[in-house]
Design an enzyme around this catalytic site. Structure first.
Site, short mmCIF file in Angstrom:
data_model
loop_
_atom_site.label_atom_id
_atom_site.label_comp_id
_atom_site.label_asym_id
_atom_site.label_seq_id
_atom_site.Cartn_x
_atom_site.Cartn_y
_atom_site.Cartn_z
N TYR A 295 32.64 39.92 40.46
CA TYR A 295 32.24 41.29 40.74
C TYR A 295 30.87 41.30 41.42
O TYR A 295 29.84 41.00 40.81
CB TYR A 295 32.14 42.12 39.46
CG TYR A 295 33.43 42.28 38.68
CD1 TYR A 295 34.66 41.86 39.17
CD2 TYR A 295 33.42 42.89 37.43
CE1 TYR A 295 35.83 42.01 38.45
CE2 TYR A 295 34.58 43.06 36.69
CZ TYR A 295 35.78 42.61 37.20
OH TYR A 295 36.92 42.78 36.47
N HIS B 6 39.96 34.35 34.72
CA HIS B 6 40.27 35.64 35.34
C HIS B 6 41.73 35.76 35.76
O HIS B 6 42.35 36.81 35.62
CB HIS B 6 39.34 35.84 36.54
CG HIS B 6 39.08 37.27 36.88
ND1 HIS B 6 37.90 37.71 37.43
CD2 HIS B 6 39.85 38.37 36.75
CE1 HIS B 6 37.95 39.01 37.61
NE2 HIS B 6 39.13 39.44 37.22
#
Length: 279
Positions: free
Chosen positions: A63, A121
């Site tokens: 991110y 992830h």
């Protein structure tokens, strides 16, 4: 076994976890690309959420290329660390043993603190899962992270990962889940519940899709709540599940927090569940 849940906290892996968390995708940038244009606003929103009891914060190294983690690190300053639960994730291109170690330590540096829950992830197609899980065990041993888990995994993948551990185990799974995306109800969520794990639901608000839903709005009016607060409270009614809506603006954070501290009636919870099975 269901985790013990009241209207604000789940008694879980770290003692307690807020029944609603805060997601940070899109804050501080996008896919590996940082954006510094609204740092003050993002930090303010996160701090307001913590003040209101949403103490689980979800982020990732991807991110904003790590900038979201930096924002979380700024936002948590001054709050009792033991009351927070910080989740971050390693991208699959860093799934090799040495890369996992480096990524986790870099995330810890950006956050300015240890990591409560560290997730892979996405499944890494070119790295054996046991190589990544062995690195996860090392990170626990070294005190970099407290617990480990997986994101975007099915039951088969979760079980393969669990077989890799010699001392620890997967304690949480983070997948996409909402009233409009209920695939995991068939397998992953029951599996997580049976095994006493935590399920983190990302994109629970479908990017604002529910805000204008008249059916949810009509139920909300009975409780003096918004459609968003109704749908978040519906998730709170599911054992072991914590929704993690984005926390980008103070007004949205405050609305999300208004979904805690009360419960839909069983009749209304069932009506919502049935209505959205037909959508």
């Amino acid at each position: 076994m269901p985790l013990s849940k009241d209207t604000k906290y789940i008694k879980s892996i770290n003692g307690k976890v807020s029944v609603i968390g805060m997601g940070t995708w899109g804050m501080g940038g996008g896919f590996w690309s940082p954006d510094y244009s609204n740092d003050e606003g993002w930090v303010k929103a996160l701090r307001r959420g913590i003040e209101l009891g949403m103490t689980l914060i979800d982020t990732a190294e991807m991110y904003g290329g790590g900038h979201a983690e930096e924002l979380v690190g700024k936002a948590i300053k001054g709050f009792p660390r033991e009351e927070l639960f910080i989740v971050t994730k390693v991208w699959p291109n860093h799934a090799r043993y040495d890369d996992v170690i480096r990524s986790a330590r870099a995330s810890r540096e950006r956050l300015g603190t240890y990591i409560d829950l560290y997730l892979l992830h996405w499944p890494a197609t070119d790295v054996p899962i046991c190589e990544t899980m062995k690195a996860f065990e090392k990170l626990i041993d070294d005190g970099v992270v407290r617990f480990v888990g997986l994101s975007n995994f099915d039951v088969e993948g979760i079980e393969r990962a669990r077989q890799c551990f010699s001392k620890y185990d997967i304690v949480a799974v983070e997948n996409r889940y909402s009233l409009l995306h209920r695939v995991d109800e068939a397998s992953v969520i029951p599996y997580v519940q049976r095994n006493g794990m935590l399920y983190l639901a990302y994109t629970p608000l479908e990017k604002g899709e529910f805000a204008r839903n008249e059916f949810l709005g009509s139920i909300g009016r009975k409780y003096g709540k918004t459609a968003i607060q109704v749908v978040l409270n519906w998730y709170v009614g599911i054992d072991n599940l914590v929704p993690i809506p984005k926390a980008g603006k103070v007004e949205h954070v405050e609305e999300n927090a208004g979904a805690m501290g009360w419960r839909l009636s069983k009749e209304d919870w069932d009506a919502i569940s049935t209505h959205f099975r037909r959508v």
